[in-house]
Scaffold this motif. Sequence first.
Motif, PDB file in Angstrom:
ATOM      1  N   LYS A 119     -17.318   0.470 -17.565  1.00 57.36           N
ATOM      2  CA  LYS A 119     -17.207   1.166 -18.530  1.00 57.36           C
ATOM      3  C   LYS A 119     -17.184   2.607 -17.822  1.00 57.36           C
ATOM      4  O   LYS A 119     -16.577   3.505 -18.342  1.00 57.36           O
ATOM      5  CB  LYS A 119     -18.608   0.578 -19.559  1.00 57.36           C
ATOM      6  N   ASN A 120     -18.085   2.955 -16.511  1.00 55.76           N
ATOM      7  CA  ASN A 120     -18.424   4.105 -16.583  1.00 55.76           C
ATOM      8  C   ASN A 120     -18.211   4.569 -16.067  1.00 55.76           C
ATOM      9  O   ASN A 120     -17.352   5.802 -15.395  1.00 55.76           O
ATOM     10  CB  ASN A 120     -20.168   3.752 -15.180  1.00 55.76           C
ATOM     11  N   VAL A 121     -17.280   4.225 -14.789  1.00 56.00           N
ATOM     12  CA  VAL A 121     -15.991   4.163 -13.975  1.00 56.00           C
ATOM     13  C   VAL A 121     -14.511   4.734 -14.599  1.00 56.00           C
ATOM     14  O   VAL A 121     -13.914   5.839 -13.993  1.00 56.00           O
ATOM     15  CB  VAL A 121     -16.353   3.394 -12.758  1.00 56.00           C
ATOM     16  N   MET A 122     -14.362   3.918 -15.781  1.00 59.08           N
ATOM     17  CA  MET A 122     -13.491   4.155 -16.544  1.00 59.08           C
ATOM     18  C   MET A 122     -13.275   5.321 -17.332  1.00 59.08           C
ATOM     19  O   MET A 122     -12.275   5.248 -18.582  1.00 59.08           O
ATOM     20  CB  MET A 122     -12.870   2.727 -17.110  1.00 59.08           C
ATOM     21  N   ALA A 123     -14.682   5.750 -18.048  1.00 61.54           N
ATOM     22  CA  ALA A 123     -15.023   6.986 -18.767  1.00 61.54           C
ATOM     23  C   ALA A 123     -14.323   7.976 -18.428  1.00 61.54           C
ATOM     24  O   ALA A 123     -13.544   8.536 -17.902  1.00 61.54           O
ATOM     25  CB  ALA A 123     -16.300   7.683 -18.921  1.00 61.54           C
ATOM     26  N   PRO A 124     -14.154   8.724 -19.860  1.00 63.49           N
ATOM     27  CA  PRO A 124     -14.410   8.415 -21.516  1.00 63.49           C
ATOM     28  C   PRO A 124     -13.064   7.288 -21.751  1.00 63.49           C
ATOM     29  O   PRO A 124     -13.434   6.917 -23.222  1.00 63.49           O
ATOM     30  CB  PRO A 124     -13.625   9.722 -22.521  1.00 63.49           C
ATOM     31  N   HIS A 125     -12.312   6.668 -21.333  1.00 65.23           N
ATOM     32  CA  HIS A 125     -10.910   6.002 -21.849  1.00 65.23           C
ATOM     33  C   HIS A 125     -11.179   4.470 -21.953  1.00 65.23           C
ATOM     34  O   HIS A 125     -10.957   3.990 -23.279  1.00 65.23           O
ATOM     35  CB  HIS A 125      -9.791   6.330 -20.926  1.00 65.23           C
ATOM     36  N   PHE A 126     -11.965   4.266 -21.733  1.00 62.28           N
ATOM     37  CA  PHE A 126     -11.935   2.225 -21.531  1.00 62.28           C
ATOM     38  C   PHE A 126     -13.444   2.724 -23.068  1.00 62.28           C
ATOM     39  O   PHE A 126     -12.639   1.132 -23.711  1.00 62.28           O
ATOM     40  CB  PHE A 126     -13.072   1.598 -20.796  1.00 62.28           C
ATOM     41  N   GLU A 127     -14.219   2.889 -23.274  1.00 67.79           N
ATOM     42  CA  GLU A 127     -14.794   3.070 -24.856  1.00 67.79           C
ATOM     43  C   GLU A 127     -13.772   4.143 -25.384  1.00 67.79           C
ATOM     44  O   GLU A 127     -14.176   3.116 -27.000  1.00 67.79           O
ATOM     45  CB  GLU A 127     -16.295   3.615 -24.414  1.00 67.79           C
ATOM     46  N   GLU A 128     -13.505   4.592 -25.463  1.00 64.25           N
ATOM     47  CA  GLU A 128     -12.593   5.363 -26.399  1.00 64.25           C
ATOM     48  C   GLU A 128     -11.374   3.980 -27.250  1.00 64.25           C
ATOM     49  O   GLU A 128     -11.088   3.838 -28.282  1.00 64.25           O
ATOM     50  CB  GLU A 128     -11.989   6.698 -25.764  1.00 64.25           C
ATOM     51  N   VAL A 129     -10.660   3.385 -25.940  1.00 66.50           N
ATOM     52  CA  VAL A 129      -9.915   2.814 -26.541  1.00 66.50           C
ATOM     53  C   VAL A 129     -10.217   1.029 -26.877  1.00 66.50           C
ATOM     54  O   VAL A 129      -9.412   0.547 -28.084  1.00 66.50           O
ATOM     55  CB  VAL A 129      -8.635   2.426 -25.000  1.00 66.50           C
ATOM     56  N   ASN A 130     -11.797   1.076 -26.421  1.00 62.50           N
ATOM     57  CA  ASN A 130     -11.902   0.037 -27.255  1.00 62.50           C
ATOM     58  C   ASN A 130     -12.884  -0.043 -28.417  1.00 62.50           C
ATOM     59  O   ASN A 130     -13.392  -0.673 -29.086  1.00 62.50           O
ATOM     60  CB  ASN A 130     -12.991  -0.902 -25.879  1.00 62.50           C
TER      61      ASN A 130
END
Length: 250
Positions: free
Chosen positions: A205-216
Amino acid sequence: MTLKLYVDRRSHPCREVIIFCKLNGIDFEEVHIDLSKRQHLTPEFKEVNPMKQIPAIMDGKFKLSESHAIVKYLACAFPGIADHWYPADLYKRAKVESVLDWHRTNFPRGPGSYVSTSVLAPVFGLRLNPQAAARSEKILIASLAKIESVWLQKKGRFLLGSGQPSIADLSLACEIMSLEALDEKDRERILGPFKRVQRWLDDTKNVMAPHFEEVNSILYKFKENLQKQRDQVGSSITQSSRKHDLHSKM
C-alpha cells in the motif's frame, strides 16, 4: 489512440490493471462496464471481448483480456516501465510467472470467492451461499499460509524476497484487499494470524500510494453501505420485537 480499459472497480482484476496504469503514468480512458447490470454480456461488449469478461483493453486496434496478460503486455509495450515490475532477466521473470500461475490456480477460490459468497453476491443479483463461503474460507486460509511461508522471504519486503514490488505483488495484494469488504471481526479472524502477510500488504500500500488506496477505496464505500443496511435491518428487528412484547403484555 488512447488506451481503453473496460473495467468495473468492484472487480479486483480490474483494479489491478487500473493501478498499474496509474503507477506508471500510462494514459487511459476508463470505460465502466457495470457487472451488476450485466453489461459484460451485451453484444457491444462481445465485440471487445468474446469471452464476455472484464477487464479487457483496446490499444488502438489491439484487443486483449485477462488481467495478468494485460499487465504483462502493458509492462512490455509502454516505454519507461521500471524493470522490477516484470523483470527482463529470464530467471527473475520466471519466478514472477510462477507466483502469478499459483495465484490463478488457488486464489479464485479464495478471497474473491469468500467475499462474493458471504457478502457481495446480492450486489450482482445472486444469493448468499454459506456452504460455499465455508469451503472458500478453508482455501483462503491455506493460501494465506503459503504466502506467509513460501512466497514471502525474510530478506525482502515483497514477494520472492524482492526489495521492490512486481506485478505479482500488485495482483495478489488487489485480491487480498477484497477482504476489506468484510466487517472488522471477520477480516481480523481470517487475516489476523498472518503477520508477515499483513506487513507485506502494508508495504505494498505504501509503495503504491496514493493510487493503490484510491482505486481500492470502492471496497470501503461498499463496506459502509453494507453496514448501513445491517443497521437498518437490526433496527427493524428491534422495533418488531418491541411491538411484539407490547402486544404480549396487553
